[in-house]
Each structure stands twice: as structure tokens, then as C-alpha cells.
Design a protein around this motif. Sequence first.
Motif, PDB file in Angstrom:
ATOM      1  N   GLN A 119       0.820  -1.132   0.012  1.00  0.00           N
ATOM      2  CA  GLN A 119      -0.039  -0.144   0.043  1.00  0.00           C
ATOM      3  C   GLN A 119       0.943   1.414   0.014  1.00  0.00           C
ATOM      4  OE1 GLN A 119      -3.603  -0.128  -0.241  1.00  0.00           O
ATOM      5  NE2 GLN A 119      -2.927  -2.391  -0.513  1.00  0.00           N
ATOM      6  N   LEU A 120       1.857   1.151   0.764  1.00  0.00           N
ATOM      7  CA  LEU A 120       2.852   2.379   0.764  1.00  0.00           C
ATOM      8  C   LEU A 120       3.360   2.604  -0.771  1.00  0.00           C
ATOM      9  CD1 LEU A 120       4.569   1.775   4.219  1.00  0.00           C
ATOM     10  CD2 LEU A 120       3.092   3.742   3.813  1.00  0.00           C
ATOM     11  N   GLU A 121       3.874   1.586  -1.214  1.00  0.00           N
ATOM     12  CA  GLU A 121       4.429   1.816  -2.596  1.00  0.00           C
ATOM     13  C   GLU A 121       3.226   2.411  -3.580  1.00  0.00           C
ATOM     14  OE1 GLU A 121       6.258  -2.171  -3.880  1.00  0.00           O
ATOM     15  OE2 GLU A 121       8.100  -1.481  -2.796  1.00  0.00           O
ATOM     16  N   GLY A 176       2.929   6.126  -3.452  1.00  0.00           N
ATOM     17  CA  GLY A 176       3.853   6.842  -3.674  1.00  0.00           C
ATOM     18  C   GLY A 176       5.051   6.999  -2.280  1.00  0.00           C
ATOM     19  N   ARG A 177       4.967   6.046  -1.537  1.00  0.00           N
ATOM     20  CA  ARG A 177       6.117   6.230  -0.477  1.00  0.00           C
ATOM     21  C   ARG A 177       6.953   5.065  -0.774  1.00  0.00           C
ATOM     22  NH1 ARG A 177       6.165   9.414   3.867  1.00  0.00           N
ATOM     23  NH2 ARG A 177       8.358   8.662   3.709  1.00  0.00           N
ATOM     24  N   GLN A 178       7.453   4.730  -1.795  1.00  0.00           N
ATOM     25  CA  GLN A 178       8.588   3.807  -2.090  1.00  0.00           C
ATOM     26  C   GLN A 178       9.695   4.114  -1.446  1.00  0.00           C
ATOM     27  OE1 GLN A 178       9.519   3.129  -6.135  1.00  0.00           O
ATOM     28  NE2 GLN A 178      10.510   1.089  -5.744  1.00  0.00           N
ATOM     29  N   ASP A 179      10.182   5.708  -1.192  1.00  0.00           N
ATOM     30  CA  ASP A 179      11.347   5.737  -0.223  1.00  0.00           C
ATOM     31  C   ASP A 179      11.226   5.252   1.065  1.00  0.00           C
ATOM     32  OD1 ASP A 179       9.115   7.334  -0.003  1.00  0.00           O
ATOM     33  OD2 ASP A 179      10.615   8.825   1.104  1.00  0.00           O
ATOM     34  N   SER A 222      -4.257  -2.986  -5.292  1.00  0.00           N
ATOM     35  CA  SER A 222      -2.781  -3.612  -5.429  1.00  0.00           C
ATOM     36  C   SER A 222      -2.758  -5.119  -5.014  1.00  0.00           C
ATOM     37  CB  SER A 222      -2.158  -2.973  -4.441  1.00  0.00           C
ATOM     38  OG  SER A 222      -2.525  -2.854  -3.331  1.00  0.00           O
ATOM     39  N   GLN A 223      -1.832  -5.800  -5.804  1.00  0.00           N
ATOM     40  CA  GLN A 223      -1.966  -7.131  -5.914  1.00  0.00           C
ATOM     41  C   GLN A 223      -1.364  -7.520  -4.364  1.00  0.00           C
ATOM     42  OE1 GLN A 223       1.131  -9.283  -7.930  1.00  0.00           O
ATOM     43  NE2 GLN A 223      -0.277 -10.806  -8.210  1.00  0.00           N
ATOM     44  N   VAL A 224      -1.858  -8.207  -3.412  1.00  0.00           N
ATOM     45  CA  VAL A 224      -1.622  -8.694  -2.162  1.00  0.00           C
ATOM     46  C   VAL A 224      -0.549  -9.961  -2.389  1.00  0.00           C
ATOM     47  CG1 VAL A 224      -2.323  -9.234   0.240  1.00  0.00           C
ATOM     48  CG2 VAL A 224      -3.580  -7.543  -1.340  1.00  0.00           C
TER      49      VAL A 224
END
Length: 258
Positions: A154-156, A159-162, A242-244
Motif C-alpha cells: 500500500q505504501l508503494e 507513492g512512498r517507495q522511499d 494493489s496485488q496482495v
Amino acid sequence: MSDHPPGYEAEQPVDLSKPVAPQLARAGEPAKPGHRPPPADVPAKPPRPPAPSTGTLLPPEAVRRVVTVANIRPRTFKSTVARMLYTGLESRHANVRLWNGVGTTACDGLVVADMPADPYGADWRRQSWNADLLVLPIPDDLEAATAAWWMLDQLEAEGRQDLVLAAIVVAIQTGAQRMLARTIVRNFTARTAGVVRVKLPKGIARADDHARWEPLVSTVSMAVRRPAPASRAAPRRPAAQSQVVQLDSRRQGRAANR
């Protein structure tokens, strides 16, 4: 009348059984060629002054970061991890605070946020967006590992891939499922900044056992010293579900796509 010429002194016998001391030059007379006077007594060297101490304690370093300890599943030792981090970081950094993750807080120092377990994702998503470092506790439990993997997805997607790449996973090994514990370490090491293993036999965590948590405290302390991330834009909603990635219990936790 002497048989020797004037100025000649008869040679006296020398006793070779006694050591012969060299004659000292008289005051005002030059030393004879080849004559070396005995060495005078050399005074003892004064003792060296002690080296300056290198163990001088430095003042705690001040940083401004938010360290979020989160897992949406309950009973993941999340609060234990947050308390141990707070206790260990308090001696290394200035102005360290432990926050329960509810509402808002001013980031005027190092904040350790103990995020409440939130299966619906409202609180952890909002607070994680403001985090500078994510600490993800995962015991050797299939549901806890699956929930942690879903959180990273979910974070990725938002937009929080960092935050995902810099995340620190705390693999808490109770000895209940050894094969699952090894799989958790392998899978999350490939996705995050690193995994710190903490062994808690039978799931018992003692409040005074700080040495067991020292590797985690050192890892987090080095991470918060790094430069702060650049300013972030507002979170975006994922375009699609998103795929889990689940951890299949029949294979002791190996990652499998549903």
C-alpha cells in the motif's frame, strides 16, 4: 746515583688481578687522544604525562525525525519495540519522545511513534505518510507477516517507495515457527533496508533486557542520522487494487501470489 736519566720514572709492577680504572683528566688539562672518560650518571627520565582520554562523553546528538513503529495486526510486539527503541535512543539523542500515534504531534526532536493497530488502514496510512523512518515488527506468525507485506504494498502504491526501501524490519523469533522465521528474514531482506533479528524465547520480553535490543537501537540511530528525505507531495490513491502477496502457510511462509 740513579741508573736512569733525569725525568724517567721506574716502571712499577701492575697487578692484573685488579681492574684498572682509567685516569680522569685533571681540571684544566686536555683529554689525552683516544681517552674516553667514564659516562656520568644519567638522570632517570621523567615519566610521560598520561595521554589525553579518548572516552570523553559527547553530548547527545539532536535530530528531527519521526520513527513510526507500525503493524496493522495486533500482538506483534509493536509497543514493546517502541518502548525499547525510546529507552535506547534516549541516551544517544537529545529530545527523544514516545508518542502513541493518535492525533498530531510537533516534530521538534526525535519522535518514536507507537502506531495503534488499525486493520482498516485509516490511522497508519495517515501517520506513515509523515514518517521519516518505518520500523516494522514481525513475529514468526503468518498473519503478522502477511499484514506487513500488504502494508508495504500500500505504501508503494501511494507513492512512498522511499519509506519502503528505507524500512527496518524487526524479525522477532519466538521459536514457534522456525522455518517461517527464516522465510520472513529472506523475503523482507530483499525488499527493505534490512532485517534485525531479535530472539524472544517463548515470546517473553523482559523490560530490563536492553542488551537484546541493542542491535536494533544502533541500526535505527544510524538511520536517523542520514539526511532527511526531500519534501513529499500529497499521497495519491492507487489506480487499481494493489496485488496482495501472501505467505503460504503450507510452505512455511514462502511468498505466493494470489
